[in-house]
Design a protein around this motif. Structure first.
Motif, PDB file in Angstrom:
ATOM      1  N   LEU A  29       0.812  -1.216   0.000  1.00 36.56           N
ATOM      2  CA  LEU A  29       0.000   0.000   0.000  1.00 36.56           C
ATOM      3  C   LEU A  29       0.845   1.265   0.000  1.00 36.56           C
ATOM      4  O   LEU A  29       0.487   2.252  -0.643  1.00 36.56           O
ATOM      5  CB  LEU A  29      -0.947   0.006   1.205  1.00 36.56           C
ATOM      6  CG  LEU A  29      -1.990   1.123   1.207  1.00 36.56           C
ATOM      7  CD1 LEU A  29      -2.823   1.078  -0.076  1.00 36.56           C
ATOM      8  CD2 LEU A  29      -2.894   1.019   2.415  1.00 36.56           C
ATOM      9  N   ALA A  30       1.985   1.287   0.711  1.00 36.48           N
ATOM     10  CA  ALA A  30       2.827   2.472   0.720  1.00 36.48           C
ATOM     11  C   ALA A  30       3.337   2.796  -0.682  1.00 36.48           C
ATOM     12  O   ALA A  30       3.341   3.959  -1.103  1.00 36.48           O
ATOM     13  CB  ALA A  30       4.002   2.284   1.684  1.00 36.48           C
ATOM     14  N   VAL A  31       3.750   1.759  -1.412  1.00 34.19           N
ATOM     15  CA  VAL A  31       4.230   1.958  -2.781  1.00 34.19           C
ATOM     16  C   VAL A  31       3.086   2.376  -3.698  1.00 34.19           C
ATOM     17  O   VAL A  31       3.237   3.270  -4.544  1.00 34.19           O
ATOM     18  CB  VAL A  31       4.899   0.664  -3.309  1.00 34.19           C
ATOM     19  CG1 VAL A  31       5.364   0.846  -4.742  1.00 34.19           C
ATOM     20  CG2 VAL A  31       6.073   0.274  -2.418  1.00 34.19           C
ATOM     21  N   ILE A  32       1.921   1.750  -3.533  1.00 35.70           N
ATOM     22  CA  ILE A  32       0.756   2.092  -4.352  1.00 35.70           C
ATOM     23  C   ILE A  32       0.322   3.533  -4.088  1.00 35.70           C
ATOM     24  O   ILE A  32       0.002   4.281  -5.014  1.00 35.70           O
ATOM     25  CB  ILE A  32      -0.404   1.117  -4.080  1.00 35.70           C
ATOM     26  CG1 ILE A  32      -0.060  -0.275  -4.617  1.00 35.70           C
ATOM     27  CG2 ILE A  32      -1.700   1.608  -4.706  1.00 35.70           C
ATOM     28  CD1 ILE A  32      -1.058  -1.347  -4.230  1.00 35.70           C
ATOM     29  N   ASN A  33       0.317   3.932  -2.815  1.00 34.49           N
ATOM     30  CA  ASN A  33      -0.065   5.304  -2.486  1.00 34.49           C
ATOM     31  C   ASN A  33       0.938   6.319  -3.033  1.00 34.49           C
ATOM     32  O   ASN A  33       0.561   7.420  -3.434  1.00 34.49           O
ATOM     33  CB  ASN A  33      -0.206   5.468  -0.976  1.00 34.49           C
ATOM     34  CG  ASN A  33      -1.539   4.953  -0.476  1.00 34.49           C
ATOM     35  OD1 ASN A  33      -2.477   4.776  -1.245  1.00 34.49           O
ATOM     36  ND2 ASN A  33      -1.625   4.690   0.811  1.00 34.49           N
TER      37      ASN A  33
END
Length: 349
Positions: A29-33
């Motif tokens: 999620l951190a990379v996607i965000n």
């Protein structure tokens, strides 16, 4: 006997599925965000869309009978509001940090939270000073963070201002949210609904305070009219879907496993996030910066071992004390990241 063995096996696989689901969502999620905020540079609107997706998803799935959530009542909403406000601030600062810095910077400051919590405990809660082992682990975290900051070629005052604001809010979230999860009596989807719906209600206030609504309306009224291309739409949609998934997995995993196991999962998530971030694009730290980043994570592992070891002794005599100690030692990596589960989304989150 066979029935008991079957039930235990079923519970084991159910718990394992929750942990694996949380680990995958949290690490991605951190990379996607970061991808979403790069393609769609409106952090307030982006997070509002995530809140809307999560709240609407829970409501629709509840109506269709796929899940059960507690009804939304004003009385419970009032009790939950402070936690939702802290959660919103953590997500708000987290998104703006990712907007101005890379994922590695986010992880470094996320790993600094044990140091801030230890200082707060000793200063304000009059807790005993950390043991030598705990103090050493905190020094390792601090040393890794300092080494990362000194060698960060992407250092800007704006990025690190958001980083320090995130550090304060996520620490507050860690201290407060465990109390809310264990004492309000809501089921998993009830927490997801209240958390995201109340955060969605707060979003317009922050749009006005930050002036982001001006940029959004200007983009909508521009001659091109193409304010969200296909790549931005894909990134935003992916972040919204993962936001809903981690809301469930974050809360469910927190309830299904001990705080120590949740901490171990959080550590694995950090390593996975670093590996994924390095592999998919060039928006990451230098080799020495990555070494410093890994050093802060190792310091976090040592810290968790020290506080868990300190809290294990009373557990043999008083289960209630053990449960309380577990709550205090919860890493809450989330995320984000929760938090977005409350912790998971942050992470992610």
């Amino acid at each position: 006997m066979s029935s008991i063995r079957f039930d235990s096996s079923k519970q084991y696989y159910a718990t394992s599925s929750l942990v694996v689901g949380y680990a995958l969502c949290s690490s991605l999620l951190a990379v996607i965000n970061k991808l979403a905020i790069t393609k769609f540079n409106y952090p307030g609107l982006l997070t509002a869309l995530q809140y809307l997706t999560s709240a609407l998803g829970v409501w629709v799935l509840g109506k269709l009978g796929f899940l059960h959530h507690d009804p939304f009542t004003l009385e419970i909403a009032k009790k939950f509001l402070p936690a939702a406000f802290v959660f919103y601030l953590a997500i708000f600062t987290n998104t703006n940090l990712l907007r101005h810095a890379n994922v590695d910077t986010f992880i470094v400051f996320r790993s600094l939270t044990p140091l801030l919590v230890a200082i707060a405990d000793t200063t304000f809660r009059k807790q005993p000073c950390p043991s030598k082992f705990t103090f050493l682990s905190l020094l390792i975290i601090l040393g890794g963070a300092i080494g990362y900051v000194v060698t960060d070629s992407g250092f800007t005052l704006t990025a690190y201002s958001w980083a320090f604001a995130y550090l304060v809010t996520i620490t507050s979230e860690m201290v407060y949210i465990k109390h809310m999860v264990t004492n309000l009596g809501l089921n998993t989807w009830g927490f997801v609904l209240y958390n995201n719906l109340l955060s969605l209600m707060m979003a317009p206030v922050f749009w006005i305070l930050t002036g982001e609504y001006v940029d959004v309306f200007a983009a909508l009224g521009s001659a091109s009219g193409n304010w969200m291309d296909s790549s931005a739409l894909f990134a935003v949609s992916l972040s919204c879907v993962f936001g809903l998934l981690i809301s469930f997995f974050g809360f469910a995993a927190r309830k299904a496993i001990s705080a120590t196991a949740f901490t171990v999962t959080g550590v694995v998530n950090k390593f996975l996030t670093v590996a994924i971030n390095v592999l998919i694009w060039d928006k990451h730290a230098s080799p020495f910066g990555l070494v410093c980043l890994l050093l802060t994570i190792v310091g976090g592992i040592l810290y968790q071992q020290s506080v868990t070891g300190a809290g294990s002794a009373p557990s043999q005599h008083d289960p209630a004390v053990s449960k309380q100690t577990d709550g205090e030692n919860d890493d809450n990596f989330g995320d984000e990241n929760l938090a977005k589960g409350i912790s998971g989304k942050l992470a992610a989150v």
